[in-house]
Motif scaffolding. Structure first.
Motif, PDB file in Angstrom:
ATOM      1  N   TYR A 156       6.960   4.718  12.811  1.00 48.99           N
ATOM      2  CA  TYR A 156       6.323   4.170  11.605  1.00 48.99           C
ATOM      3  C   TYR A 156       7.189   3.032  11.083  1.00 48.99           C
ATOM      4  N   ARG A 157       6.609   1.861  10.990  1.00 48.39           N
ATOM      5  CA  ARG A 157       7.347   0.657  10.614  1.00 48.39           C
ATOM      6  C   ARG A 157       7.439   0.508   9.094  1.00 48.39           C
ATOM      7  N   ARG A 158       8.645   0.270   8.596  1.00 46.68           N
ATOM      8  CA  ARG A 158       8.838  -0.032   7.181  1.00 46.68           C
ATOM      9  C   ARG A 158       9.151  -1.512   7.026  1.00 46.68           C
ATOM     10  N   HIS A 159       8.381  -2.160   6.162  1.00 46.26           N
ATOM     11  CA  HIS A 159       8.622  -3.567   5.853  1.00 46.26           C
ATOM     12  C   HIS A 159       8.088  -3.858   4.466  1.00 46.26           C
ATOM     13  N   SER A 160       8.247  -5.082   4.009  1.00 43.41           N
ATOM     14  CA  SER A 160       7.928  -5.422   2.615  1.00 43.41           C
ATOM     15  C   SER A 160       6.452  -5.299   2.290  1.00 43.41           C
ATOM     16  N   ASN A 161       5.573  -5.259   3.294  1.00 42.59           N
ATOM     17  CA  ASN A 161       4.143  -5.226   3.039  1.00 42.59           C
ATOM     18  C   ASN A 161       3.543  -3.833   3.087  1.00 42.59           C
ATOM     19  N   ASN A 162       4.365  -2.798   3.305  1.00 41.30           N
ATOM     20  CA  ASN A 162       3.832  -1.435   3.326  1.00 41.30           C
ATOM     21  C   ASN A 162       3.111  -1.131   2.016  1.00 41.30           C
ATOM     22  N   ILE A 163       1.942  -0.498   2.135  1.00 47.23           N
ATOM     23  CA  ILE A 163       1.152  -0.177   0.945  1.00 47.23           C
ATOM     24  C   ILE A 163       1.849   0.867   0.092  1.00 47.23           C
ATOM     25  N   THR A 164       2.769   1.654   0.694  1.00 46.75           N
ATOM     26  CA  THR A 164       3.440   2.727  -0.039  1.00 46.75           C
ATOM     27  C   THR A 164       4.759   2.289  -0.672  1.00 46.75           C
ATOM     28  N   CYS A 165       5.071   0.983  -0.654  1.00 50.86           N
ATOM     29  CA  CYS A 165       6.316   0.518  -1.269  1.00 50.86           C
ATOM     30  C   CYS A 165       6.344   0.877  -2.756  1.00 50.86           C
ATOM     31  N   LYS A 166       7.520   1.206  -3.254  1.00 48.92           N
ATOM     32  CA  LYS A 166       7.678   1.612  -4.652  1.00 48.92           C
ATOM     33  C   LYS A 166       7.529   0.415  -5.586  1.00 48.92           C
ATOM     34  N   GLU A 167       6.833   0.638  -6.697  1.00 48.51           N
ATOM     35  CA  GLU A 167       6.663  -0.393  -7.717  1.00 48.51           C
ATOM     36  C   GLU A 167       7.064   0.181  -9.070  1.00 48.51           C
ATOM     37  N   LYS A 168       7.267  -0.708 -10.044  1.00 51.10           N
ATOM     38  CA  LYS A 168       7.640  -0.276 -11.382  1.00 51.10           C
ATOM     39  C   LYS A 168       6.423  -0.179 -12.297  1.00 51.10           C
ATOM     40  N   PHE A 169       5.249  -0.112 -11.706  1.00 51.56           N
ATOM     41  CA  PHE A 169       4.027   0.057 -12.480  1.00 51.56           C
ATOM     42  C   PHE A 169       3.129   1.009 -11.703  1.00 51.56           C
ATOM     43  N   VAL A 170       2.060   1.460 -12.339  1.00 50.60           N
ATOM     44  CA  VAL A 170       1.138   2.384 -11.692  1.00 50.60           C
ATOM     45  C   VAL A 170       0.294   1.607 -10.694  1.00 50.60           C
ATOM     46  N   THR A 171       0.392   1.962  -9.435  1.00 46.48           N
ATOM     47  CA  THR A 171      -0.305   1.237  -8.382  1.00 46.48           C
ATOM     48  C   THR A 171      -1.690   1.823  -8.130  1.00 46.48           C
ATOM     49  N   GLN A 172      -2.507   1.068  -7.406  1.00 44.85           N
ATOM     50  CA  GLN A 172      -3.823   1.564  -7.012  1.00 44.85           C
ATOM     51  C   GLN A 172      -3.671   2.788  -6.117  1.00 44.85           C
ATOM     52  N   ASN A 173      -2.639   2.799  -5.328  1.00 41.51           N
ATOM     53  CA  ASN A 173      -2.347   3.944  -4.467  1.00 41.51           C
ATOM     54  C   ASN A 173      -2.193   5.227  -5.298  1.00 41.51           C
ATOM     55  N   GLU A 174      -1.430   5.140  -6.388  1.00 35.18           N
ATOM     56  CA  GLU A 174      -1.209   6.303  -7.249  1.00 35.18           C
ATOM     57  C   GLU A 174      -2.483   6.689  -8.002  1.00 35.18           C
ATOM     58  N   LEU A 175      -3.230   5.692  -8.442  1.00 38.87           N
ATOM     59  CA  LEU A 175      -4.498   5.973  -9.114  1.00 38.87           C
ATOM     60  C   LEU A 175      -5.478   6.672  -8.178  1.00 38.87           C
ATOM     61  N   ASP A 176      -5.512   6.219  -6.925  1.00 36.98           N
ATOM     62  CA  ASP A 176      -6.408   6.838  -5.946  1.00 36.98           C
ATOM     63  C   ASP A 176      -6.077   8.311  -5.727  1.00 36.98           C
ATOM     64  N   HIS A 177      -4.786   8.646  -5.762  1.00 30.10           N
ATOM     65  CA  HIS A 177      -4.401  10.042  -5.598  1.00 30.10           C
ATOM     66  C   HIS A 177      -4.875  10.896  -6.778  1.00 30.10           C
ATOM     67  N   LEU A 178      -4.804  10.332  -7.970  1.00 32.51           N
ATOM     68  CA  LEU A 178      -5.301  11.063  -9.140  1.00 32.51           C
ATOM     69  C   LEU A 178      -6.816  11.242  -9.061  1.00 32.51           C
ATOM     70  N   VAL A 179      -7.513  10.185  -8.672  1.00 27.65           N
ATOM     71  CA  VAL A 179      -8.977  10.278  -8.531  1.00 27.65           C
ATOM     72  C   VAL A 179      -9.343  11.259  -7.420  1.00 27.65           C
ATOM     73  N   SER A 180      -8.537  11.293  -6.350  1.00 28.38           N
ATOM     74  CA  SER A 180      -8.779  12.262  -5.274  1.00 28.38           C
ATOM     75  C   SER A 180      -8.755  13.682  -5.820  1.00 28.38           C
ATOM     76  N   CYS A 181      -7.807  13.968  -6.717  1.00 26.52           N
ATOM     77  CA  CYS A 181      -7.738  15.294  -7.332  1.00 26.52           C
ATOM     78  C   CYS A 181      -9.010  15.603  -8.104  1.00 26.52           C
ATOM     79  N   GLN A 182      -9.516  14.625  -8.815  1.00 25.72           N
ATOM     80  CA  GLN A 182     -10.734  14.823  -9.601  1.00 25.72           C
ATOM     81  C   GLN A 182     -11.945  15.072  -8.696  1.00 25.72           C
ATOM     82  N   ILE A 183     -12.003  14.357  -7.582  1.00 19.90           N
ATOM     83  CA  ILE A 183     -13.088  14.563  -6.627  1.00 19.90           C
ATOM     84  C   ILE A 183     -12.995  15.957  -6.016  1.00 19.90           C
ATOM     85  N   MET A 184     -11.777  16.387  -5.695  1.00 18.52           N
ATOM     86  CA  MET A 184     -11.588  17.731  -5.142  1.00 18.52           C
ATOM     87  C   MET A 184     -12.040  18.799  -6.129  1.00 18.52           C
TER      88      MET A 184
END
Length: 297
Positions: free
Chosen positions: A209-237
């Motif tokens: 698994y390649r790590r580079h600056s464009n990985n969608i899972t890179c850490k940010e100092k704000f709430v990312t779409q990735n994190e929002l999607d995980h919360l919405v996934s919980c609601q769908i479940m």
């Protein structure tokens, strides 16, 4: 051949990863498993990816299934383009910048064939730095989980994306959920396992698994779409799988707590505590109040 060696669809999603993608494809072509197709969905790349893929299609007749978008649609629609183009008994998912190691397909198909109740099998990954090629860590050195849909809900994506081989007949009829623009893979695994069967771990490093600056899972100092999607996934479940309410609320509270470094620390602790009281949350809340005094929520 399909009886002895069932067809595997290697599903690759990509966008502007031409040179990485070439390495990915070559790692697939060198697999010693004799019956596979390579399904590639490209999301309207602008770096010459689609021209390169057409060259591969000519060089390897009947080996490639291409879905080349004429407009950029995003990760989830592109994933669905690959998903619905697969015709194999098994689907081996890959990112366009990741690599297969020798023997991967053989080992996973053998495991799936010997374990007909296995719906998803996954393996360890060598997580490496793209610039230096050095190993950073191994994906599953600490978390090696075997289980069913409850485990997939409760522990999230412990199965590294490019390590998964999926029994195609168990996948959701709608594919990836369109309401999740970026991080739709977790719900995809959960919905697949909700159709029955187990998720099982093969204790071997069979991919990189390649790590580079464009990985969608890179850490940010704000709430990312990735994190929002995980919360919405919980609601769908919660709506689709209410029988797993406790497990969903457990991971939902952990997701909320995980935002404490992006948002107000004490608010996230409190919201997580309200969802599901736990020793960890109570301890964190107590330490915060002891250190900083009374805080308004």
């Amino acid at each position: 051949m399909k009886d002895t060696y069932p067809l595997v669809s290697i599903a690759i999603i990509t966008y502007n990863q031409k040179e990485y993608l070439r390495e990915c494809i070559e790692s697939c072509l060198t697999q010693d498993y004799p019956n596979f197709e390579i399904v590639i969905a490209d999301d309207c790349s602008t770096d010459g990816t689609q021209a390169m893929l057409r060259e591969y299609e000519v060089a390897y007749p009947n080996k490639f299934v291409l879905r080349l978008s004429e407009k950029n649609q995003g990760i989830t629609p592109n994933s669905n383009a690959a998903h619905f183009a697969c015709s194999g008994k098994y689907i081996a998912w890959m990112g366009g910048d990741d690599l297969m190691l020798p023997g991967k397909l053989n080992k996973q198909v053998d495991f799936m064939e010997r374990n007909p109740n296995c719906t998803i099998c996954y393996h360890n990954l060598d997580v490496f730095d793209s610039e230096t090629g050095k190993t950073l860590y191994f994906f599953n050195n600490k978390l090696k989980i075997n289980g069913n849909v409850k485990a997939a809900i409760r522990y999230g994506t412990f199965n590294g994306a490019c390590s998964n081989m999926v029994r195609a007949e168990k996948t959701p009829v709608h594919g990836y959920n369109k309401s999740l623009p970026v991080a739709s893979d977790w719900l995809y695994w959960v919905e697949t396992l909700s159709n029955g069967g187990t998720i099982d771990y093969i204790d071997a490093v069979l991919g990189k698994y390649r790590r580079h600056s464009n990985n969608i899972t890179c850490k940010e100092k704000f709430v990312t779409q990735n994190e929002l999607d995980h919360l919405v996934s919980c609601q769908i479940m919660l709506a689709k799988l209410p029988q797993y309410f406790n497990d969903i609320m457990y991971i939902y509270s952990k997701r909320i707590l995980g935002l404490r470094h992006n948002l107000n620390y004490i608010t996230c602790l409190w919201r997580s505590f309200c969802l599901r009281p736990s020793i960890k949350v109570v301890g964190g809340l107590g330490m915060y109040l002891t250190t900083f005094g009374k805080v308004k929520l």
